[in-house]
Design an enzyme around this catalytic site. Structure first.
Site, PDB file in Angstrom:
ATOM      1  N   ASP A  13      54.078  53.142 -23.813  1.00 50.85           N
ATOM      2  CA  ASP A  13      55.148  52.254 -24.261  1.00 50.85           C
ATOM      3  C   ASP A  13      56.469  52.645 -23.595  1.00 50.85           C
ATOM      4  O   ASP A  13      56.700  53.824 -23.314  1.00 50.85           O
ATOM      5  CB  ASP A  13      55.279  52.328 -25.788  1.00 50.85           C
ATOM      6  CG  ASP A  13      56.073  51.155 -26.341  1.00 50.85           C
ATOM      7  OD1 ASP A  13      56.273  50.171 -25.613  1.00 50.85           O
ATOM      8  OD2 ASP A  13      56.491  51.229 -27.509  1.00 50.85           O
ATOM      9  N   HIS A  30      57.109  47.653 -15.547  1.00 50.27           N
ATOM     10  CA  HIS A  30      55.638  47.694 -15.526  1.00 50.27           C
ATOM     11  C   HIS A  30      55.137  48.235 -14.180  1.00 50.27           C
ATOM     12  O   HIS A  30      54.169  48.991 -14.121  1.00 50.27           O
ATOM     13  CB  HIS A  30      55.058  46.300 -15.780  1.00 50.27           C
ATOM     14  CG  HIS A  30      55.368  45.771 -17.157  1.00 50.27           C
ATOM     15  ND1 HIS A  30      55.193  46.531 -18.298  1.00 50.27           N
ATOM     16  CD2 HIS A  30      55.838  44.571 -17.583  1.00 50.27           C
ATOM     17  CE1 HIS A  30      55.541  45.816 -19.352  1.00 50.27           C
ATOM     18  NE2 HIS A  30      55.949  44.628 -18.949  1.00 50.27           N
ATOM     19  N   LEU A 125      35.974  62.281 -14.348  1.00 48.20           N
ATOM     20  CA  LEU A 125      36.706  61.641 -15.446  1.00 48.20           C
ATOM     21  C   LEU A 125      36.277  60.181 -15.625  1.00 48.20           C
ATOM     22  O   LEU A 125      36.017  59.478 -14.647  1.00 48.20           O
ATOM     23  CB  LEU A 125      38.209  61.661 -15.108  1.00 48.20           C
ATOM     24  CG  LEU A 125      39.130  60.986 -16.134  1.00 48.20           C
ATOM     25  CD1 LEU A 125      39.310  61.880 -17.359  1.00 48.20           C
ATOM     26  CD2 LEU A 125      40.493  60.665 -15.520  1.00 48.20           C
TER      27      LEU A 125
HETATM   28  C1  FPP Z   1      54.495  48.726 -22.971  1.00 52.95           C
HETATM   29  O1  FPP Z   1      55.813  48.684 -22.487  1.00 52.95           O
HETATM   30  C2  FPP Z   1      53.551  48.540 -21.940  1.00 52.95           C
HETATM   31  C3  FPP Z   1      52.691  47.468 -21.831  1.00 52.95           C
HETATM   32  C4  FPP Z   1      52.646  46.359 -22.772  1.00 52.95           C
HETATM   33  C5  FPP Z   1      51.749  47.345 -20.755  1.00 52.95           C
HETATM   34  C6  FPP Z   1      51.258  48.614 -20.144  1.00 52.95           C
HETATM   35  C7  FPP Z   1      51.224  48.395 -18.698  1.00 52.95           C
HETATM   36  C8  FPP Z   1      51.429  49.327 -17.761  1.00 52.95           C
HETATM   37  C9  FPP Z   1      51.602  50.752 -18.057  1.00 52.95           C
HETATM   38  C10 FPP Z   1      51.520  48.982 -16.321  1.00 52.95           C
HETATM   39  C11 FPP Z   1      50.309  48.409 -15.717  1.00 52.95           C
HETATM   40  C12 FPP Z   1      49.074  49.105 -16.059  1.00 52.95           C
HETATM   41  C13 FPP Z   1      48.074  49.317 -15.201  1.00 52.95           C
HETATM   42  C14 FPP Z   1      46.830  49.918 -15.678  1.00 52.95           C
HETATM   43  C15 FPP Z   1      48.182  48.986 -13.782  1.00 52.95           C
HETATM   44  P1  FPP Z   1      56.796  47.626 -23.120  1.00 52.95           P
HETATM   45  O2  FPP Z   1      56.913  46.495 -22.154  1.00 52.95           O
HETATM   46  O3  FPP Z   1      56.349  47.233 -24.489  1.00 52.95           O
HETATM   47  O4  FPP Z   1      58.111  48.465 -23.169  1.00 52.95           O
HETATM   48  P2  FPP Z   1      59.317  48.279 -24.198  1.00 52.95           P
HETATM   49  O5  FPP Z   1      58.807  48.685 -25.560  1.00 52.95           O
HETATM   50  O6  FPP Z   1      60.340  49.222 -23.677  1.00 52.95           O
HETATM   51  O7  FPP Z   1      59.741  46.846 -24.123  1.00 52.95           O
END
Ligand code: FPP
Length: 225
Positions: A13, A30, A125
């Site tokens: 997150d 992202h 892994l």
């Molecule tokens: C949360 O950050 C993250 C997500 C909803 C998506 C997770 C995606 C990634 C880590 C990148 C792509 C993944 C791969 C496997 C290539 P948020 O957007 O909710 O952050 P915030 O809480 O600060 O708004």
């Protein structure tokens, strides 16, 4: 003997906040988050005590985000899997998706299948990406698949889930203290670690520190020591 972090699960997150703090678009967060996925996966692959790394990449609730962000995440995922195919193979890493993949485009499903098949013989892994995944949805799908079996036991349900492995160490980055529907069943006896670090700034050093702390915790699984 100290605890072994055989199965690590991470709620990644903070991508959006990381980007907003820098005056960038959420999608840039992202993009940077994908770099952390690579770094953390590589770290885990080099530590033979870690068998499985489960990462929450896209939840059943993430479809509620603006269309432009959802589309970006889909494209990023496809791009990541294509470009990381060699990283998986060179690192002997098996890729296993969990979640309901039927909602994804044919082209994304094809890349997911391709990387899963290509890495099926890898013995290091297991990196499991949760894609259109929700803990409740997983449990409901498992229960429905067992409908014809009469009385359902804990073992039966546990082995009908997408992920059949209990979590040892569950980490959430980004400062919130909640599970957000991630691996609810498998987290039953997980040790929970929360960090304020935003996912794009998380890395091997902090993971190592958390693992060290995890190893000192006394796990009782409801019993006595
Ligand atoms: C949360 O950050 C993250 C997500 C909803 C998506 C997770 C995606 C990634 C880590 C990148 C792509 C993944 C791969 C496997 C290539 P948020 O957007 O909710 O952050 P915030 O809480 O600060 O708004």
């Amino acid at each position: 003997m100290s605890n072994q972090p055989r199965h690590i699960a991470i709620i990644m997150d903070g991508n959006g906040r990381w980007a907003e703090k820098r005056g960038k678009s959420r999608t840039a967060g992202h993009e940077q988050g994908a770099e952390t996925v690579r770094a953390v996966t590589t770290f885990c692959a080099r530590h033979s005590e870690i068998d499985r790394l489960s990462l929450y990449a896209f939840s059943t609730e993430n479809w509620k985000r603006p269309k432009i962000e959802v589309e970006f995440l889909m494209k990023l995922l496809e791009r990541y899997l294509k470009s990381e195919r060699s990283t998986y193979l060179e690192g002997n890493i098996r890729f296993e998706p969990i979640g309901d993949l039927s909602m994804f485009s044919a082209s994304l499903r094809k890349v997911i299948d391709d990387v899963q098949n290509a890495t099926s013989g890898c013995s290091g892994l297991i990196q499991s990406l949760a894609l259109n995944y929700g803990g409740r949805d997983e449990i409901v799908r498992a229960v429905n698949s067992l409908r014809e079996n009469g009385t359902i036991t804990v073992e039966m349900l546990g082995s009908a889930l997408d992920c059949t492995h209990d979590i040892d160490l569950l980490i959430r980055t980004g400062g919130d203290h909640r599970l957000s529907n991630f691996l609810l069943w498998q987290a039953a006896y997980a040790e929970l670690f929360f960090t304020d670090t935003l996912w794009p700034e998380f890395g091997a050093d902090e993971l190592e520190t958390i693992i060290k702390k995890f190893k000192t915790v006394e796990r009782r699984f409801g019993g006595l020591n």
